[in-house]
Design a protein around this motif. Structure first.
Motif, mmCIF file in Angstrom:
data_model
loop_
_atom_site.group_PDB
_atom_site.id
_atom_site.type_symbol
_atom_site.label_atom_id
_atom_site.label_comp_id
_atom_site.label_asym_id
_atom_site.label_seq_id
_atom_site.Cartn_x
_atom_site.Cartn_y
_atom_site.Cartn_z
ATOM 1 N N THR A 240 0.829 -1.202 0.000
ATOM 2 C CA THR A 240 0.000 0.000 0.000
ATOM 3 C C THR A 240 0.864 1.254 0.000
ATOM 4 O O THR A 240 1.971 1.260 0.523
ATOM 5 C CB THR A 240 -0.929 0.032 1.234
ATOM 6 O OG1 THR A 240 -0.148 0.300 2.408
ATOM 7 C CG2 THR A 240 -1.653 -1.293 1.413
ATOM 8 N N LYS A 242 0.141 5.876 -0.478
ATOM 9 C CA LYS A 242 -0.837 6.936 -0.672
ATOM 10 C C LYS A 242 -0.434 7.855 -1.821
ATOM 11 O O LYS A 242 0.732 8.170 -2.010
ATOM 12 C CB LYS A 242 -1.009 7.737 0.621
ATOM 13 C CG LYS A 242 -1.627 6.923 1.744
ATOM 14 C CD LYS A 242 -1.853 7.758 2.998
ATOM 15 C CE LYS A 242 -2.509 6.902 4.086
ATOM 16 N NZ LYS A 242 -2.758 7.678 5.335
ATOM 17 N N THR A 250 -1.743 8.013 -11.113
ATOM 18 C CA THR A 250 -1.984 6.631 -10.683
ATOM 19 C C THR A 250 -1.062 5.678 -11.420
ATOM 20 O O THR A 250 -0.410 4.819 -10.803
ATOM 21 C CB THR A 250 -3.453 6.236 -10.952
ATOM 22 O OG1 THR A 250 -4.314 7.061 -10.188
ATOM 23 C CG2 THR A 250 -3.692 4.773 -10.581
ATOM 24 N N GLU A 276 -7.988 0.960 -4.903
ATOM 25 C CA GLU A 276 -7.686 2.126 -4.088
ATOM 26 C C GLU A 276 -8.854 2.413 -3.164
ATOM 27 O O GLU A 276 -10.014 2.166 -3.511
ATOM 28 C CB GLU A 276 -7.386 3.347 -4.971
ATOM 29 C CG GLU A 276 -8.493 3.737 -5.929
ATOM 30 C CD GLU A 276 -8.104 4.866 -6.876
ATOM 31 O OE1 GLU A 276 -6.920 5.257 -6.883
ATOM 32 O OE2 GLU A 276 -8.980 5.364 -7.594
ATOM 33 N N ARG A 292 -5.790 9.075 -1.955
ATOM 34 C CA ARG A 292 -6.202 7.699 -2.185
ATOM 35 C C ARG A 292 -5.087 6.761 -1.729
ATOM 36 O O ARG A 292 -3.907 7.052 -1.931
ATOM 37 C CB ARG A 292 -6.498 7.474 -3.680
ATOM 38 C CG ARG A 292 -7.369 8.574 -4.268
ATOM 39 C CD ARG A 292 -7.793 8.275 -5.686
ATOM 40 N NE ARG A 292 -6.717 8.114 -6.622
ATOM 41 C CZ ARG A 292 -6.082 9.120 -7.238
ATOM 42 N NH1 ARG A 292 -6.411 10.385 -6.967
ATOM 43 N NH2 ARG A 292 -5.129 8.881 -8.096
ATOM 44 N N GLU A 293 -5.464 5.665 -1.134
ATOM 45 C CA GLU A 293 -4.474 4.670 -0.735
ATOM 46 C C GLU A 293 -4.555 3.493 -1.694
ATOM 47 O O GLU A 293 -5.589 2.833 -1.801
ATOM 48 C CB GLU A 293 -4.704 4.193 0.695
ATOM 49 C CG GLU A 293 -3.598 3.267 1.194
ATOM 50 C CD GLU A 293 -3.625 3.044 2.689
ATOM 51 O OE1 GLU A 293 -2.598 2.590 3.244
ATOM 52 O OE2 GLU A 293 -4.673 3.319 3.310
ATOM 53 N N MET A 294 -3.471 3.245 -2.423
ATOM 54 C CA MET A 294 -3.408 2.167 -3.394
ATOM 55 C C MET A 294 -3.109 0.848 -2.705
ATOM 56 O O MET A 294 -2.326 0.798 -1.745
ATOM 57 C CB MET A 294 -2.325 2.444 -4.438
ATOM 58 C CG MET A 294 -2.616 3.620 -5.351
ATOM 59 S SD MET A 294 -4.029 3.333 -6.456
ATOM 60 C CE MET A 294 -3.512 1.839 -7.302
#
Length: 301
Positions: A240, A242, A250, A276, A292-294
């Motif tokens: 993960t 951000k 992205t 995300e 957004r947290e991937m």
């Protein structure tokens, strides 16, 4: 994918359900009988409607989707054996896969994996039958990545539990499509009393399918109405980090992650999609400014 706009809504909805089913079950036996039951039509009527809506027969669509998924894996999961990719993409044997791949792309799977990105782009531009522009390359071709960029990602590996939710599918073309999708899924969740204090806003990214699923999580054990599209993100270990920015950002960070952080990490990609979790709802706030947290699925190398 873009449907024929002149098709009745009930046809488009039924075929969309089938396409979602195919995308989530590529390794399964996707027989005409099974797909027609998902669409709730007779096999004969289903084939006719599917071709009318998508422009392809069910068989053509399945083969193309499996091949594009395999090609995406070949480029992103360089350490994975080709035969394993073929089986995971729904092909029964390496020989069957090799023939289908060569017929569709015009080159072998081995060649596609070894050709540098710039050479692949030149190959696609020739426009010969079967040499389709891979969305993996299309989304990443103009993305520049800083060689030290992975240090800015602050990657953390964590185990994530099962996430259940309802979703609508959007084109992965621009942020306005994503914002509209979240408006629609938010309204559906609200009307069906599925929103709760811990509801999460989730976006699942499928570059090889040109799609983005805008999802709202629901409580475990809740069974959404059959008219809604439901799915589960499996419990697993994920990398993960951000981010904030547009779709180009992205893909820039995903490129940095796969090219710079992943090698030597002790992990490899578990699948060819990622998701995300958004801190705000794109229905109300511009997607590009939302943090957004991937989440990228991992397995040991």
């Amino acid at each position: 994918m873009t449907f024929n706009q002149d098709i009745p809504k009930e046809y488009s909805k039924s075929i969309n359900a089938v396409i979602n089913f195919i995308g989530g079950n590529l390794t399964e036996d996707l027989s005409l009988e099974k797909l027609s039951s998902v669409a709730n039509y007779s096999p004969f009527h289903f084939q006719k409607i599917f071709k009318q809506v998508t422009g392809e027969s069910p068989k053509q669509y399945i083969v193309r989707t499996r091949l594009e998924a395999a090609a995406h894996s070949l480029i992103i999961q360089l350490e994975k054996p080709i035969k394993e990719i073929a089986i995971e993409s729904g092909f029964t044997s390496g020989a069957t896969f090799a023939r289908a791949f060569k017929n569709y792309f015009g080159i072998s799977a081995e060649s596609l994996r070894t050709i540098p990105p710039k050479k692949r782009m030149e190959l696609y531009k020739k426009g010969k039958k079967g040499q389709q522009l891979l969305d993996t390359d299309r989304y990443f071709k103009n993305v520049a990545s800083d060689k030290k960029g992975h240090k800015d990602l602050h990657v953390v590996v964590k185990r994530v539990g099962l996430i259940s939710g309802i979703f609508v599918t959007s084109s992965l073309e621009d942020t306005q499509n994503i914002e509209n999708a979240f408006r629609k899924i938010t309204q559906l969740a609200d009307v069906n009393d599925l929103l709760h204090d811990q509801s999460m806003l989730v976006g699942i990214i499928y570059p090889h399918q040109r799609s983005y699923k805008a999802m709202i999580s629901v409580k475990h054990g809740i069974q959404p109405a059959s008219k809604l599209f439901a799915m589960e993100i499996p419990a697993s270990k994920y990398a993960t980090y951000k981010i904030r920015g547009d779709l180009e950002e992205t893909f820039r960070t995903l490129k940095i992650f796969t090219e710079q952080w992943l090698p030597g990490s002790g992990y490899r990609l578990a699948d060819i999609w990622g998701f995300e979790i958004l801190s705000e709802n794109p229905a109300n706030t511009s997607y590009s400014i939302i943090e957004r947290e991937m989440y990228v699925p991992l397995i040991p190398a």
